[in-house]
Write a protein that holds these residues in place. Structure first.
Motif, PDB file in Angstrom:
ATOM      1  N   ILE A   1       0.842  -1.231   0.142  1.00  0.00           N
ATOM      2  CA  ILE A   1      -0.031   0.037  -0.020  1.00  0.00           C
ATOM      3  C   ILE A   1       0.932   1.203   0.148  1.00  0.00           C
ATOM      4  O   ILE A   1       2.128   1.191   0.325  1.00  0.00           O
ATOM      5  CB  ILE A   1      -0.971   0.060   1.227  1.00  0.00           C
ATOM      6  N   TRP A   2       0.322   2.472  -0.456  1.00  0.00           N
ATOM      7  CA  TRP A   2       0.969   3.848  -0.398  1.00  0.00           C
ATOM      8  C   TRP A   2      -0.210   4.593  -0.357  1.00  0.00           C
ATOM      9  O   TRP A   2      -1.146   4.435  -1.104  1.00  0.00           O
ATOM     10  CB  TRP A   2       2.043   3.827  -1.437  1.00  0.00           C
ATOM     11  N   ALA A   3       0.421   6.045  -0.101  1.00  0.00           N
ATOM     12  CA  ALA A   3      -0.493   6.942  -0.452  1.00  0.00           C
ATOM     13  C   ALA A   3       0.082   8.170  -1.540  1.00  0.00           C
ATOM     14  O   ALA A   3       1.285   8.111  -1.417  1.00  0.00           O
ATOM     15  CB  ALA A   3      -1.116   7.764   0.808  1.00  0.00           C
ATOM     16  N   THR A   4      -0.603   8.944  -2.015  1.00  0.00           N
ATOM     17  CA  THR A   4      -0.224  10.055  -2.893  1.00  0.00           C
ATOM     18  C   THR A   4      -0.858  11.276  -2.487  1.00  0.00           C
ATOM     19  O   THR A   4      -1.956  11.082  -2.018  1.00  0.00           O
ATOM     20  CB  THR A   4      -0.579   9.843  -4.315  1.00  0.00           C
ATOM     21  N   THR A   5      -0.171  12.233  -2.947  1.00  0.00           N
ATOM     22  CA  THR A   5      -0.876  13.598  -2.960  1.00  0.00           C
ATOM     23  C   THR A   5      -0.014  14.545  -4.035  1.00  0.00           C
ATOM     24  O   THR A   5       0.960  14.144  -4.633  1.00  0.00           O
ATOM     25  CB  THR A   5      -0.632  14.470  -1.755  1.00  0.00           C
ATOM     26  N   PHE A   6      -0.603  15.563  -4.616  1.00  0.00           N
ATOM     27  CA  PHE A   6      -0.125  16.388  -5.545  1.00  0.00           C
ATOM     28  C   PHE A   6       0.659  17.703  -4.681  1.00  0.00           C
ATOM     29  O   PHE A   6       0.855  18.385  -5.512  1.00  0.00           O
ATOM     30  CB  PHE A   6      -1.275  16.957  -6.532  1.00  0.00           C
ATOM     31  N   SER A   7       0.602  17.727  -3.669  1.00  0.00           N
ATOM     32  CA  SER A   7       1.281  18.992  -2.921  1.00  0.00           C
ATOM     33  C   SER A   7       1.723  18.426  -1.359  1.00  0.00           C
ATOM     34  O   SER A   7       1.158  17.578  -0.987  1.00  0.00           O
ATOM     35  CB  SER A   7       0.041  19.879  -2.738  1.00  0.00           C
ATOM     36  N   ASP A   8       2.705  18.940  -1.226  1.00  0.00           N
ATOM     37  CA  ASP A   8       3.564  18.594   0.067  1.00  0.00           C
ATOM     38  C   ASP A   8       4.329  19.783   0.471  1.00  0.00           C
ATOM     39  O   ASP A   8       5.690  19.795   0.726  1.00  0.00           O
ATOM     40  CB  ASP A   8       4.347  17.327  -0.168  1.00  0.00           C
ATOM     41  N   PRO A   9       3.654  20.978   0.590  1.00  0.00           N
ATOM     42  CA  PRO A   9       4.451  22.175   1.012  1.00  0.00           C
ATOM     43  C   PRO A   9       5.352  22.264   2.194  1.00  0.00           C
ATOM     44  O   PRO A   9       6.286  22.737   2.224  1.00  0.00           O
ATOM     45  CB  PRO A   9       3.525  23.331   1.095  1.00  0.00           C
ATOM     46  N   GLN A  10       4.863  21.504   3.289  1.00  0.00           N
ATOM     47  CA  GLN A  10       5.566  21.424   4.773  1.00  0.00           C
ATOM     48  C   GLN A  10       6.961  20.928   4.495  1.00  0.00           C
ATOM     49  O   GLN A  10       8.085  21.169   5.147  1.00  0.00           O
ATOM     50  CB  GLN A  10       4.944  21.001   5.705  1.00  0.00           C
ATOM     51  N   ILE A  11       7.078  19.999   3.393  1.00  0.00           N
ATOM     52  CA  ILE A  11       8.468  19.142   3.325  1.00  0.00           C
ATOM     53  C   ILE A  11       9.227  19.816   2.021  1.00  0.00           C
ATOM     54  O   ILE A  11      10.240  19.851   2.264  1.00  0.00           O
ATOM     55  CB  ILE A  11       8.066  17.715   3.194  1.00  0.00           C
ATOM     56  N   TRP A  12       8.375  20.128   1.158  1.00  0.00           N
ATOM     57  CA  TRP A  12       9.103  20.362  -0.052  1.00  0.00           C
ATOM     58  C   TRP A  12       9.176  21.907  -0.109  1.00  0.00           C
ATOM     59  O   TRP A  12      10.063  22.468  -1.154  1.00  0.00           O
ATOM     60  CB  TRP A  12       8.364  19.755  -1.335  1.00  0.00           C
ATOM     61  N   GLU A  13       8.462  22.930   0.650  1.00  0.00           N
ATOM     62  CA  GLU A  13       8.856  24.392   0.627  1.00  0.00           C
ATOM     63  C   GLU A  13       8.588  24.942  -0.951  1.00  0.00           C
ATOM     64  O   GLU A  13       7.620  24.644  -1.513  1.00  0.00           O
ATOM     65  CB  GLU A  13      10.003  24.557   1.471  1.00  0.00           C
ATOM     66  N   ASP A  14       9.739  25.599  -1.105  1.00  0.00           N
ATOM     67  CA  ASP A  14       9.275  26.392  -2.499  1.00  0.00           C
ATOM     68  C   ASP A  14       9.389  25.377  -3.788  1.00  0.00           C
ATOM     69  O   ASP A  14       8.578  25.686  -4.606  1.00  0.00           O
ATOM     70  CB  ASP A  14      10.724  27.325  -2.630  1.00  0.00           C
ATOM     71  N   LEU A  15      10.020  24.068  -3.581  1.00  0.00           N
ATOM     72  CA  LEU A  15      10.006  23.205  -4.678  1.00  0.00           C
ATOM     73  C   LEU A  15       8.497  22.478  -4.829  1.00  0.00           C
ATOM     74  O   LEU A  15       8.244  21.857  -5.953  1.00  0.00           O
ATOM     75  CB  LEU A  15      10.883  22.147  -4.434  1.00  0.00           C
TER      76      LEU A  15
END
Length: 168
Positions: free
Chosen positions: A62-76
């Motif tokens: 199993i795994w999960a996905t998202t199209f946004s992860d700002p707290q981890i990836w910041e400006d990227l």
């Protein structure tokens, strides 16, 4: 192997696999997954972001996905990306290179959704995981100190993550 979205009927198995993964992490690492909130998994299922790989009618991974992860990836985070989280494999299926299969699937999934990167993180500096994920096709981007881990699951509170990506 078939890859499909998880359903509410899979919640018990999802938590069983998370528990197995967490117990394994506890034997090897100082940072391990917390017990995730049921509401998180229910939301991911409702939003079609929780995935399963099935073999002979059994959930293998199993795994999960998202199209946004700002707290981890910041400006990227501004880059159009698919983010993969919480890969957990049934012990009966270990050694089947599921991350490589997830990468192959994610490439198609990302292109279908007009994304330019597949991204993933892992907490801390784990040379074994770094080596494994790079063998699966990810570029290791280095370690990043999280500036705002508030609201993230407990294992992120120490604040250092290893970042990985595959450009498409």
């Amino acid at each position: 192997m078939e890859i499909t979205n998880c359903t509410d009927a899979d919640i018990g198995e999802i938590f069983r696999l998370y528990k197995i993964a967490t117990d394994f992490q506890k034997t090897r690492f100082t940072v391990y997954w917390p017990e995730f909130e049921r509401s998180l998994i229910e939301t991911e299922i409702l939003e079609s972001r929780q995935w399963k790989m099935v073999s002979n009618d059994k959930i293998a991974c199993i795994w999960a996905t998202t199209f946004s992860d700002p707290q981890i990836w910041e400006d990227l985070n501004e880059d159009p990306s698919v983010y993969i989280h919480r890969i957990a494999t049934d012990p009966d299926f270990r050694g089947n290179n599921f991350v490589k299969k997830i990468v192959a699937w994610a490439k198609q999934y990302a292109l279908k959704h007009d994304k330019r990167f597949i991204r993933m993180d892992t907490v801390g500096n784990n040379p074994g995981l770094i080596s494994y994920y790079t063998k699966c096709g990810f570029d290791f981007l280095g370690l990043s100190k999280l500036k705002h881990p508030e609201g993230l699951p407990a294992h992120y509170q120490n604040g250092t993550v290893s970042l990985f990506q595959i450009p498409l």
